[in-house]
Design an enzyme around this catalytic site. Sequence first.
Site, PDB file in Angstrom:
ATOM      1  N   GLY A 160       0.100  -9.157   3.416  1.00 52.90           N
ATOM      2  CA  GLY A 160       0.752 -10.337   2.852  1.00 52.90           C
ATOM      3  C   GLY A 160       2.253 -10.213   2.972  1.00 52.90           C
ATOM      4  O   GLY A 160       2.776  -9.110   3.182  1.00 52.90           O
ATOM      5  N   GLN A 168      10.923 -11.615   0.396  1.00 53.94           N
ATOM      6  CA  GLN A 168      11.084 -10.318   1.082  1.00 53.94           C
ATOM      7  C   GLN A 168      11.915 -10.414   2.353  1.00 53.94           C
ATOM      8  O   GLN A 168      12.432  -9.408   2.833  1.00 53.94           O
ATOM      9  CB  GLN A 168       9.707  -9.721   1.427  1.00 53.94           C
ATOM     10  CG  GLN A 168       8.906  -9.333   0.196  1.00 53.94           C
ATOM     11  CD  GLN A 168       7.532  -8.839   0.576  1.00 53.94           C
ATOM     12  OE1 GLN A 168       6.617  -9.621   0.779  1.00 53.94           O
ATOM     13  NE2 GLN A 168       7.377  -7.525   0.703  1.00 53.94           N
ATOM     14  N   CYS A 199       3.719  -1.864  -1.066  1.00 57.18           N
ATOM     15  CA  CYS A 199       4.539  -3.041  -0.784  1.00 57.18           C
ATOM     16  C   CYS A 199       5.461  -2.726   0.386  1.00 57.18           C
ATOM     17  O   CYS A 199       6.056  -1.648   0.429  1.00 57.18           O
ATOM     18  CB  CYS A 199       5.367  -3.400  -2.021  1.00 57.18           C
ATOM     19  SG  CYS A 199       6.405  -4.849  -1.800  1.00 57.18           S
ATOM     20  N   LEU A 200       5.568  -3.665   1.290  1.00 55.49           N
ATOM     21  CA  LEU A 200       6.467  -3.473   2.440  1.00 55.49           C
ATOM     22  C   LEU A 200       7.914  -3.336   1.991  1.00 55.49           C
ATOM     23  O   LEU A 200       8.732  -2.775   2.712  1.00 55.49           O
ATOM     24  CB  LEU A 200       6.322  -4.644   3.425  1.00 55.49           C
ATOM     25  CG  LEU A 200       4.951  -4.759   4.113  1.00 55.49           C
ATOM     26  CD1 LEU A 200       4.853  -6.071   4.889  1.00 55.49           C
ATOM     27  CD2 LEU A 200       4.703  -3.573   5.039  1.00 55.49           C
ATOM     28  N   HIS A 223       0.229 -10.341  -6.111  1.00 52.01           N
ATOM     29  CA  HIS A 223       1.361  -9.514  -5.676  1.00 52.01           C
ATOM     30  C   HIS A 223       2.426 -10.390  -5.005  1.00 52.01           C
ATOM     31  O   HIS A 223       3.626 -10.256  -5.298  1.00 52.01           O
ATOM     32  CB  HIS A 223       0.819  -8.429  -4.731  1.00 52.01           C
ATOM     33  CG  HIS A 223       1.836  -7.550  -4.092  1.00 52.01           C
ATOM     34  ND1 HIS A 223       1.939  -6.197  -4.357  1.00 52.01           N
ATOM     35  CD2 HIS A 223       2.796  -7.806  -3.163  1.00 52.01           C
ATOM     36  CE1 HIS A 223       2.915  -5.680  -3.637  1.00 52.01           C
ATOM     37  NE2 HIS A 223       3.462  -6.627  -2.894  1.00 52.01           N
ATOM     38  N   GLU A 224       1.997 -11.294  -4.120  1.00 50.65           N
ATOM     39  CA  GLU A 224       2.950 -12.172  -3.407  1.00 50.65           C
ATOM     40  C   GLU A 224       3.584 -13.185  -4.352  1.00 50.65           C
ATOM     41  O   GLU A 224       4.781 -13.479  -4.246  1.00 50.65           O
ATOM     42  CB  GLU A 224       2.258 -12.904  -2.243  1.00 50.65           C
ATOM     43  CG  GLU A 224       1.576 -12.043  -1.199  1.00 50.65           C
ATOM     44  CD  GLU A 224       2.365 -10.859  -0.725  1.00 50.65           C
ATOM     45  OE1 GLU A 224       3.607 -10.902  -0.774  1.00 50.65           O
ATOM     46  OE2 GLU A 224       1.740  -9.864  -0.319  1.00 50.65           O
ATOM     47  N   HIS A 275       6.395 -11.644  -6.112  1.00 47.35           N
ATOM     48  CA  HIS A 275       7.615 -11.613  -5.286  1.00 47.35           C
ATOM     49  C   HIS A 275       8.412 -12.917  -5.441  1.00 47.35           C
ATOM     50  O   HIS A 275       9.643 -12.894  -5.548  1.00 47.35           O
ATOM     51  CB  HIS A 275       7.273 -11.427  -3.802  1.00 47.35           C
ATOM     52  CG  HIS A 275       7.054 -10.011  -3.369  1.00 47.35           C
ATOM     53  ND1 HIS A 275       8.004  -9.023  -3.524  1.00 47.35           N
ATOM     54  CD2 HIS A 275       6.001  -9.414  -2.751  1.00 47.35           C
ATOM     55  CE1 HIS A 275       7.537  -7.884  -3.010  1.00 47.35           C
ATOM     56  NE2 HIS A 275       6.322  -8.095  -2.544  1.00 47.35           N
TER      57      HIS A 275
HETATM   58  O1  GNR Z   1       0.465  -4.799   2.942  1.00 41.11           O
HETATM   59  C1  GNR Z   1       0.339  -4.792   1.718  1.00 41.11           C
HETATM   60  N1  GNR Z   1      -0.716  -4.155   1.157  1.00 41.11           N
HETATM   61  C2  GNR Z   1      -1.032  -4.253  -0.189  1.00 41.11           C
HETATM   62  C3  GNR Z   1      -1.956  -3.339  -0.679  1.00 41.11           C
HETATM   63  C4  GNR Z   1      -2.335  -3.390  -1.987  1.00 41.11           C
HETATM   64  C5  GNR Z   1      -1.805  -4.343  -2.813  1.00 41.11           C
HETATM   65  C6  GNR Z   1      -0.883  -5.248  -2.342  1.00 41.11           C
HETATM   66  C7  GNR Z   1      -0.498  -5.206  -1.026  1.00 41.11           C
HETATM   67  S1  GNR Z   1       0.651  -6.359  -0.415  1.00 41.11           S
HETATM   68  C8  GNR Z   1       1.369  -5.421   0.881  1.00 41.11           C
HETATM   69  C9  GNR Z   1       2.324  -6.277   1.676  1.00 41.11           C
HETATM   70  C10 GNR Z   1       3.452  -6.715   0.787  1.00 41.11           C
HETATM   71  O2  GNR Z   1       4.309  -5.984   0.394  1.00 41.11           O
HETATM   72  N2  GNR Z   1       3.451  -7.959   0.411  1.00 41.11           N
HETATM   73  O3  GNR Z   1       4.394  -8.408  -0.417  1.00 41.11           O
HETATM   74 NI    NI Z   2       5.071  -6.703  -1.550  1.00 39.56          NI
END
Ligand code: GNR
Ligand code: NI
Length: 172
Positions: free
Chosen positions: A50, A55, A95-96, A137-138, A141
């Site tokens: 995601g 980001q 998270c990236l 999670h997104e 953000h």
């Molecule tokens: O790639 C991603 N893997 C992930 C794994 C577990 C819970 C959430 C994520 S999201 C993350 C990509 C990301 O940072 N999206 O904002």
């Molecule tokens: Ni993230």
Amino acid sequence: MESLLSILTILEFPDDRLRKKAAEVKRIDDKIKKLIDDMLETMYQSHGVGLAATQVDVHQQVIVIDVSDEKNDPLFLINPVIIEKDGIKESEEGCLSVPGFFEKVNRAEHIKVRALNREGQAFEFVATELLAICVQHEMDHLNGKLFVDYISSLKRQRIKKKLEKIHKMDKN
Ligand code: GNR
Ligand code: NI
């Protein structure tokens, strides 16, 4: 009009720009569509499931997700809202924008989401498992929140120091 895809730079914790709140998208024009396409390309290149516009330093409510194994099932969410949720489940998140760190976080187990698609049409879907985690999670953000905000401040400070050290070394 033809336009080439661009790989976007992903901001990393503790960058203050990750704390900005995204504004609602008022009109889905070619600029938003280009952003969506570039975000998808950037997410695939980074091996993420995601990516939120926050980001890549665009503070508009745009999310791209692809939790499929083949990486051929993209989902685009514009102005997403969680309209139902139930259950709580703990899982390991990364998270990236916090590269190299993984921590356990609690999320709603089942959610129902309403959003606009790439064409600006409203749609709803139910999400469970990785998709449910990823949407939450997104959406965090877009509100300037990161998964590290849910862990202890001691752990968060340690992660902050390690990433700051790496960012300093990257400058040379
Ligand atoms: O790639 C991603 N893997 C992930 C794994 C577990 C819970 C959430 C994520 S999201 C993350 C990509 C990301 O940072 N999206 O904002
Ligand atoms: Ni993230």
